[in-house]
Structures are given as C-alpha cells and as structure tokens.
Design a protein around this motif. Structure first.
Motif, PDB file in Angstrom:
ATOM      1  N   GLN A 135       0.863  -1.182   0.000  1.00 27.44           N
ATOM      2  CA  GLN A 135       0.000   0.000   0.000  1.00 27.44           C
ATOM      3  C   GLN A 135       0.904   1.238   0.000  1.00 27.44           C
ATOM      4  O   GLN A 135       1.719   1.415   0.912  1.00 27.44           O
ATOM      5  N   LEU A 154      -4.678  12.154  -7.641  1.00 28.97           N
ATOM      6  CA  LEU A 154      -5.838  11.348  -7.229  1.00 28.97           C
ATOM      7  C   LEU A 154      -6.715  11.003  -8.435  1.00 28.97           C
ATOM      8  O   LEU A 154      -7.223   9.874  -8.543  1.00 28.97           O
ATOM      9  N   ALA A 157      -4.992   8.226 -10.298  1.00 30.46           N
ATOM     10  CA  ALA A 157      -5.092   6.939  -9.591  1.00 30.46           C
ATOM     11  C   ALA A 157      -6.489   6.340  -9.783  1.00 30.46           C
ATOM     12  O   ALA A 157      -6.641   5.128  -9.999  1.00 30.46           O
ATOM     13  N   ARG A 158      -7.505   7.208  -9.736  1.00 34.97           N
ATOM     14  CA  ARG A 158      -8.883   6.697  -9.910  1.00 34.97           C
ATOM     15  C   ARG A 158      -9.099   6.210 -11.347  1.00 34.97           C
ATOM     16  O   ARG A 158      -9.683   5.149 -11.564  1.00 34.97           O
ATOM     17  N   ASP A 163      -5.635   0.771  -6.923  1.00 34.78           N
ATOM     18  CA  ASP A 163      -6.258   0.721  -5.600  1.00 34.78           C
ATOM     19  C   ASP A 163      -5.275   0.459  -4.459  1.00 34.78           C
ATOM     20  O   ASP A 163      -5.687   0.332  -3.310  1.00 34.78           O
ATOM     21  N   PHE A 165      -2.962   2.708  -3.850  1.00 32.60           N
ATOM     22  CA  PHE A 165      -2.424   4.058  -3.628  1.00 32.60           C
ATOM     23  C   PHE A 165      -3.456   4.875  -2.850  1.00 32.60           C
ATOM     24  O   PHE A 165      -4.656   4.756  -3.075  1.00 32.60           O
ATOM     25  N   SER A 166      -2.982   5.706  -1.914  1.00 35.52           N
ATOM     26  CA  SER A 166      -3.891   6.625  -1.218  1.00 35.52           C
ATOM     27  C   SER A 166      -3.117   7.858  -0.768  1.00 35.52           C
ATOM     28  O   SER A 166      -1.880   7.873  -0.784  1.00 35.52           O
ATOM     29  N   TYR A 300     -13.745  10.118  -3.902  1.00 35.20           N
ATOM     30  CA  TYR A 300     -12.359   9.606  -4.001  1.00 35.20           C
ATOM     31  C   TYR A 300     -11.983   8.845  -2.723  1.00 35.20           C
ATOM     32  O   TYR A 300     -10.808   8.663  -2.432  1.00 35.20           O
ATOM     33  N   TRP A 303      -9.253   6.276  -2.274  1.00 34.86           N
ATOM     34  CA  TRP A 303      -7.847   6.702  -2.334  1.00 34.86           C
ATOM     35  C   TRP A 303      -7.519   7.637  -1.170  1.00 34.86           C
ATOM     36  O   TRP A 303      -6.551   8.367  -1.207  1.00 34.86           O
ATOM     37  N   ASP A 304      -8.380   7.608  -0.138  1.00 34.28           N
ATOM     38  CA  ASP A 304      -8.191   8.472   1.038  1.00 34.28           C
ATOM     39  C   ASP A 304      -7.602   7.615   2.170  1.00 34.28           C
ATOM     40  O   ASP A 304      -8.268   6.707   2.685  1.00 34.28           O
ATOM     41  N   LYS A 308      -9.086   4.507   4.397  1.00 30.68           N
ATOM     42  CA  LYS A 308      -8.514   3.169   4.180  1.00 30.68           C
ATOM     43  C   LYS A 308      -7.879   2.603   5.456  1.00 30.68           C
ATOM     44  O   LYS A 308      -7.941   1.413   5.719  1.00 30.68           O
TER      45      LYS A 308
END
Ligand code: SF4
Length: 382
Positions: A135, A154, A157-158, A163, A165-166, A300, A303-304, A308
């Motif tokens: 992660q 972000l 990544a979306r 998934d 990554f955050s 989002y 990715w937060d 997470k």
C-alpha cells in the motif's frame, strides 16, 4: 540568466530603495508588514532586504511555510502509517525531517520502515504500480499551490483503478488563518505582502477580504529581491497617499507576469472536485481553525488514507522549549526563541520553523542570525 538577472539588478534596487526611503520619510507612523509566504521570508533574508529598508518598516513573518504549520500530531499520524505492515510512505524531503513527538520519518526509516521522498505526488504512482502487493501512501501537505498537483494525482489513480495508492491529506487554505491573525488582535499588522505562488492558483481576488473587511493593503508579489522591494514601495504609496487612512486599502498585483485576478480557474475546478473543506483543522501555533483544511471528497474515498486506514488522529502539544507558534504568528522573532541556534539548528531542529528553508527560523539561521540593531551596525549602505 533571463528572468533572474533583471530582478536582481543592483542599479534598479538602489533606485527602488531611494524611492522607499522617500516614501517612508512621509509616513506618520512605523508600519508592520506581514509577508505571508515562507518563500518571501527566504528572499528577504537571503538577500538582506530587511537590513536595507528604513527603520519605519518591520517585516513580520506569517504562517505561509507549509511544513511549519503542520501540527506534531499529524506528523505522528504519518509515522503511524509508515509503521503499518506493507506500507510504503512517500512525502516531500522536508517532511521527513520534521520532528514528531518521539521521532521523525527519517528516524523511522532508519529503523526499517519504507519511507521514500518524492519531488511530486505523481512520483508516488509508479512506486504503487511497481509494488502491487504494498500500500503506497502519499503524505500530502501544502497550501493551494500544491493542492492541484495532489488532485491530479488522485484523478489519475482513480482513472487507472490503482487501488494500492492513497493520500493522507494535510492540505490547508490561506484565508481562514489570515482572518484568525487579523481578527485575533495579538499581532498588529498594517499591511500584507501576498503570496505569489498561491495567487497563481487562487488569483488576487482571494485576498480582497483583507482590504475590504479589514482595510489592510495587500500586494501579491513575486519572489525575486526587486519584486519584494517594489511591493514595499507599492504598499507605502497606499499609506502616503492617504488611501488607507480614508478606509480605501486595495489589493494590487505586483506579480502580474504570473498571477491573474481570477487565478487558474481550471485548477480551482479540479480542487473543488477532488477535495472538500474540513469543519476544522489544527494548525501549529494557531490552534484549531474552522474551514481551513482540505479532506478528500467522498467520490475519491477509495484513495483516502484516512478512510482506508484507522489513522489514530494523535493530539499532542508542542515541546515546551518550542516557540514556533509565537514565530508563526509574528509575536516574536526567531532569534528571540530561547533555543534558537543552540539546541535548535537546521541539523537538529526542535520545531518545524527550523526544518524547511522557507521556515523563518531556518532563514534567520542561514542568512540573518543578527537582530536588526546589530545588523545595521555592520551593514554598509551607500
Ligand atoms: S528556534 Fe526552533 S524551537 Fe524555537 S521557534 Fe524556531 S524552530 Fe521552534
């Protein structure tokens, strides 16, 4: 060098200084001018500008160094994230040296945590692609200047469905802390040198509240020495002309080669899409300020990092020796902190203001070190 030399021309600087001396001589009182942005603090001390200006003008260093305003608890939260199994924590280089309550990210890395510095949040995405079983978290800090680059990251990544990554968002905005400083009344500020970087994104219009509601002139300013001197002259003209006394302070744009009145509207729309304003956020030295921090928007959430992971939300007071809060609000000068240059140096920072080159304590330590009277005694002016 083009776009540098012409803003460091000694003849032009002398001409501006003579104009400033003439205007300052017509003031009916001394002025306290806050430079909001840490890059201006750096310029002022790197080029010795404070010691060249007349005694009637005093610079007060504001809360615009992004590293400096991060509270210790958020650093501890980032350290907690870095210690989670399978996590690679990425952040800007300066943030790795900021002391948490027990250690810094650099020290945590030395004990085996995978902490990596990046130049841009986008640099964290390839790390996530190359490590699908880990992660990857980006510890994000900064004002509106850096928010768009985190927002782009972000979005990317979306779009990719990346998934693993955050982002741990610690982004903040400029308006509310400035309101807190002017409204709080602990520090008397007559005028502001506005941040050119932030102005590029939010535009000069974002500072109009200071002129309209508080009758404080603002000059949105570039970062070369002549930019700052010209901004001081522009501020003085507003006072000497009687406009401020008549309640007609205005926002002016010294940095028109980069900043537009409306700012970068594409970046503003991106920020609105990806972030939402937090109800409240903690600032080092300023405490909790409503509507001053940015969290990641629910769209989002995947990715937060605060969604997470169960980030502990550490609350911890600054060490008793640290007076960063007073420095950041202009109540004391860096050299008035009792550990300045002794226990606290850039190599052994106790507070955040000594970490980043934009921090007022680091700027004083690297370029100033003298109080104004002593400096004037050894500075040769023509
Ligand atoms: S000298 Fe160190 S401890 Fe004191 S205000 Fe500056 S950064 Fe904080």
């Amino acid at each position: 060098m083009k776009y540098v030399d012409e803003f460091r021309d000694p003849e032009a600087a002398r001409a501006l200084l003579h104009r400033i001396e003439d205007l300052a001589g017509r003031l009916d009182r001394p002025l306290r001018v806050m430079e909001i942005c840490g890059s201006h603090t750096h310029t002022i001390y790197r080029h010795g500008l404070e010691h060249l200006l007349p005694q009637q003008i005093e610079f007060i260093h504001g809360p615009g160094c992004p590293v400096c305003v991060i509270p210790m608890g958020r650093v501890d939260d980032a350290i907690w994230l870095a210690r989670q199994p399978g996590v690679i924590l990425t952040t800007f280089g300066d943030m790795m040296r900021v002391p948490g309550s027990k250690e810094s990210l650099l020290q945590v890395r030395a004990t085996g945590a995978d902490v990596r510095f990046v130049y841009s949040p986008l640099d964290a995405l390839p790390i996530a692609r190359e490590n699908p079983d880990k992660q990857v978290v980006f510890f994000a800090i900064g004002f509106e200047t850096t928010v768009p680059s985190t927002a782009v990251t972000l979005e990317r990544a979306r779009t990719e469905g990346l998934d693993n990554f955050s982002v741990f968002s610690n982004h903040v905005t400029t308006e509310q802390p400035l309101r807190a400083i002017v409204d709080g009344g602990e520090t008397e500020i007559d005028a502001f040198i506005g941040p050119g970087h932030v102005g590029t994104v939010v535009g000069t219009k974002a500072f109009e509240f200071l002129a309209e509601e508080f009758n404080r002139p603002v000059i949105v300013t570039g970062f070369e020495p002549l930019d700052v001197l010209q901004a001081v002259a522009m501020l003085l003209e507003q006072f000497v002309s009687g406009e401020v006394a008549a309640g007609r302070a205005t926002v002016q744009n010294q940095y028109a080669r980069v900043v537009r009145p409306e700012g970068n509207t594409v970046a503003q729309k991106l920020m609105e899409r990806v972030f939402r304003t937090r109800d409240t956020f903690e600032w080092r030295g300023l405490g909790w300020i409503d509507d001053s921090g940015l969290a990641i928007a629910p769209e989002y959430a995947a990715w937060d990092a605060e969604v997470k992971f169960t980030v502990p939300g550490v609350r911890v007071a600054d060490p008793p020796a640290c007076e960063c809060g007073s420095v950041l609000t202009g109540r004391i000068k860096p050299w008035q902190c009792r550990v300045f240059g002794t226990a606290c140096t850039p190599a052994t920072p106790i507070g955040t203001c000594m970490v980043s080159p934009e921090g007022a304590c680091a700027a004083y330590y690297n370029f100033g070190r003298l109080d104004r009277e002593t400096a004037n005694a050894v500075t040769i002016l023509d």
